[in-house]
Design a protein around this motif. Structure first.
Motif, mmCIF file in Angstrom:
data_model
loop_
_atom_site.group_PDB
_atom_site.id
_atom_site.type_symbol
_atom_site.label_atom_id
_atom_site.label_comp_id
_atom_site.label_asym_id
_atom_site.label_seq_id
_atom_site.Cartn_x
_atom_site.Cartn_y
_atom_site.Cartn_z
ATOM 1 N N LEU A 193 -50.227 96.274 17.055
ATOM 2 C CA LEU A 193 -51.389 96.993 17.568
ATOM 3 C C LEU A 193 -52.657 96.600 16.817
ATOM 4 N N VAL A 194 -52.579 96.532 15.496
ATOM 5 C CA VAL A 194 -53.758 96.152 14.706
ATOM 6 C C VAL A 194 -54.231 94.754 15.086
ATOM 7 N N ASP A 195 -53.293 93.822 15.246
ATOM 8 C CA ASP A 195 -53.668 92.469 15.659
ATOM 9 C C ASP A 195 -54.326 92.475 17.039
ATOM 10 N N ALA A 196 -53.782 93.287 17.959
ATOM 11 C CA ALA A 196 -54.351 93.360 19.306
ATOM 12 C C ALA A 196 -55.762 93.958 19.281
ATOM 13 N N ILE A 197 -55.960 94.997 18.464
ATOM 14 C CA ILE A 197 -57.295 95.580 18.335
ATOM 15 C C ILE A 197 -58.264 94.545 17.778
#
Length: 302
Positions: free
Chosen positions: A140-144
C-alpha cells in the motif's frame, strides 16, 4: 519522487497548494440531476466532490459541466479505480488520465480508497478489502508513493468499510492506516459512516477508533447513510450511501471534530438520489455541528 520511508516524506507535497482550496465546511457529491439547483443557488454547500473516473473522456457534456462547476466552486476528486490496496502494479494509463484531470481542474483535494478493484488486467466494479498485514502495508505504501508521484500531489486515503474480519489480518485497522499515512506522507480521509458500520459488523468500539485518529493527518471527513442487509439474519450493516446520515454517525462525527477541529466534510449520497433540498439539509446539519465545535474549546487533540 517521494522521499524514502522514514525521511520526512510527509513534507514532500505539503508545498503544493492548489488554487481551489477546500474550506472546512460541508460539501456534497456532484450529481448532474442537481445541476440546475446548484448553479442557481448552492447554499449551504461550499464545495463539491466528483469521482474522476466519470470524467476521463476527451470531451463532451460531462467535461463541459465539470468546467462550469469548477468555475464556481472548489472541487475534491475522490478516486474509485486506482486500486491502491491490491498489491499489483498500478495502471499507468489510469494515472496519466488522472494527472490530466488534476492539472486541468486543480482540485483542492485528491483521495483514494484503501481497497482493490482490479486483478490480472480485469477491472472489478467494487472496492474489495485489503488484508491488514505487514506485507499489505508495504504494498500500500509503495502504491501511494506511485500515485502521489504520478499526480504531483499529496493524496488522502480513506478507511475501508468492513463486513467481516479477514483471517490473515494481523494488526488493528487504525495502526494500519496510520502507518500507511506516516510512511508514505499522505493524509487521511476519515469516513465516519465506515467506522460505525465496521464497528457494528466486527464488534469493536467506534469511539475508541475515533479517539486515536490524529487531527494533523485528517484532510477530509465523509458522512453517509447505511442500511441493514435484508438478505441475512446477522444484522449486518451495508454502506449503501442511500439514506440520510444516521444519528449515531452524527454523534461520532461531533466527537471527532470536537477534538480535532473543523475539517472539510462531505455528505455522500450515491444511490436512491434525493432531491437537492434533502442534500442541502444534510449539509446544513454538518455546518451546524462545525459551527458549534468552533465556538467551544478543543478536547485534547492528538
Amino acid at each position: 519522487m517521494i522521499a524514502p520511508r522514514g525521511q520526512n516524506s510527509d513534507n514532500i507535497f505539503k508545498t503544493v497548494m492548489p488554487s481551489g482550496a477546500i474550506p472546512a465546511r460541508a460539501g456534497v457529491g456532484f450529481k448532474a440531476e442537481h445541476a440546475v439547483d446548484i448553479f442557481e443557488n448552492a447554499d449551504p454547500v461550499a464545495w463539491f466532490e466528483v469521482h474522476p473516473e466519470n470524467y476521463m473522456v476527451s470531451g463532451g457534456p460531462r467535461l463541459h459541466m465539470l468546467t462550469q462547476l469548477r468555475e464556481r466552486f472548489p472541487l475534491s476528486m475522490h478516486g474509485v479505480g486506482v486500486s491502491l490496496g491490491g498489491g499489483a502494479p498500478l495502471d499507468k494509463n489510469h494515472l496519466r488520465s488522472l494527472r490530466a484531470l488534476v492539472d486541468r481542474f486543480e482540485p483542492g483535494l485528491v483521495s483514494e480508497h484503501i481497497a482493490w478493484s482490479g486483478h490480472d488486467g480485469k477491472y472489478l466494479a467494487d472496492l474489495l478489502p485489503t488484508p491488514l498485514t505487514s506485507a499489505s502495508l508495504a504494498h500500500l505504501v509503495d502504491a501511494i508513493d506511485q500515485m502521489q508521484s504520478a499526480v504531483g500531489r499529496r493524496i488522502l486515503i480513506e478507511n475501508p468499510t468492513s463486513y467481516l474480519a479477514l483471517p490473515q489480518n494481523s494488526m488493528p485497522e487504525t495502526d494500519f492506516i496510520l502507518q500507511a499515512a506516516r510512511q508514505s506522507g499522505c493524509g487521511l480521509l476519515i469516513d465516519v459512516n465506515n467506522i460505525f458500520i465496521s464497528a457494528h459488523n466486527l464488534g469493536f468500539d467506534a469511539n475508541s477508533y475515533i479517539d486515536v485518529l490524529p487531527g494533523d493527518l485528517i484532510g477530509e471527513i465523509h458522512l453517509a447513510g447505511h442500511e441493514q442487509d435484508a438478505d441475512t439474519s446477522d444484522n449486518v450493516l451495508i454502506d449503501t450511501h442511500s439514506r440520510p446520515v444516521a444519528s449515531p454517525v452524527w454523534a461520532l462525527y461531533q466527537r471527532l471534530i470536537d477534538r480535532i477541529g473543523a475539517k472539510p466534510t462531505l455528505i455522500e449520497w450515491d444511490n436512491d438520489i434525493p432531491d437537492w433540498q434533502m442534500l442541502a439539509r444534510e449539509a446544513e446539519q454538518a455546518n451546524r455541528v462545525i459551527d458549534a465545535c468552533e465556538n467551544q474549546p478543543r478536547r485534547g487533540a492528538l
